[in-house]
Scaffold this motif. Sequence first.
Motif, short mmCIF file in Angstrom:
data_model
loop_
_atom_site.label_atom_id
_atom_site.label_comp_id
_atom_site.label_asym_id
_atom_site.label_seq_id
_atom_site.Cartn_x
_atom_site.Cartn_y
_atom_site.Cartn_z
N ALA A 184 38.22 -19.05 10.23
CA ALA A 184 39.21 -17.98 10.11
C ALA A 184 39.81 -17.88 8.71
O ALA A 184 40.30 -16.82 8.31
N GLY A 185 39.82 -18.99 7.98
CA GLY A 185 40.42 -19.00 6.65
C GLY A 185 41.80 -19.59 6.60
O GLY A 185 42.45 -19.60 5.55
N PHE A 186 42.28 -20.13 7.74
CA PHE A 186 43.59 -20.76 7.76
C PHE A 186 43.56 -22.18 7.22
O PHE A 186 44.59 -22.75 6.86
N GLU A 187 42.37 -22.78 7.19
CA GLU A 187 42.15 -24.08 6.56
C GLU A 187 40.94 -23.95 5.64
O GLU A 187 40.01 -23.20 5.95
N MET A 188 40.95 -24.65 4.53
CA MET A 188 39.83 -24.64 3.61
C MET A 188 39.03 -25.94 3.75
O MET A 188 39.63 -27.02 3.81
#
Length: 352
Positions: A50-54
């Motif tokens: 989702a892009g909430f964590e890298m």
Amino acid sequence: MAFLEINNVNKRFGQFVAVEDFNLKVERGEFVSFLGPSGCGKTTTLRMVAGFEMPTEGEILISGADVTHKPPNQRNVGMVFQSYALFPNMTVADNIGFGLKVARKGKDEIAKVVDEMLALIHMESFRQRYPYQMSGGQQQRVALARALAIHPQVLLLDEPLSALDAKIRVELRTEIRAIQQKLGITTIYVTHDQEEALSLSDRIVVMKDGHIEQVGSPFQIYNFPETPFVASFVGTLNVVDAVVRDPQSGALTVDGQEIQTAQPLSVSAGQTVRIAVRPEMLRMTANSGSGGTNELSGTVDTVTFLGSIVRVQVRLEKSKLFFDMFNNPHLVPPQVGEKLTVYFPREACLVV
């Protein structure tokens, strides 16, 4: 090239490794579930998509484009959370259209899409209601419609049904699957509920301690587990100790009673191994010496009424086995203390 690729992804929080060496390719329109116990890394992996964590290492590709370090608003993914996350001061229609408004779509387009989404979730008459005026199941339908309204490339669902009661969960998961198939949208679904994963998925990714234990169809995961963890975590299972008598013929003894596996064993005679048998593979029989089957005799320990099934536990000398009988008005279950023989095919005996 797969539509969604997660290649060699690792995620560390300080010294803690949350996800390690995660590799998965998802085809366009496929429904894939991440299944595992709490803390196994499934939600962390979803949040990286989702892009909430890298990711600490590795790459994530969507439709061939590298999105590994892009923020969520540049990935065109839709997210449905466990807690609904609806805006309490907005109506149903405004919640559904919020993402389109942020994307600066025109009023006419927003109105059209909102109408389509309301029809999709069968909530046309709820458009002017607020979240507090709806049940949990209705709120989750709205959250799903909001995620779909932006026409995402990938739909991500993080345990969306865990806060609902059992009956609503069954109804809503059927609706989610029907909507996903109708739209043909690539979907990743996180759950710790094996029944949800088995009933919804094209493929299941079973995870433990940040690792993938097995990837396969529901049929493969349930019937052909590749690790002891998968065998014990997915479905109910009888697990007992057995002593190897003849590895070449697959001969074992359980509490002194001989059984056989369908395949030779790669262990030594005299060694103790653990065998697993699904309860639905066990049957009652009064006949001995049936060809191609194993038989074990014992005493009925407990008989438990569970509505549609009656669960019977049989005690051998040290081990215990249970099996389920379908309930019907004419069923005469065995009695506690009764001597009973159960049989199961050799193919059902898995060495774990």
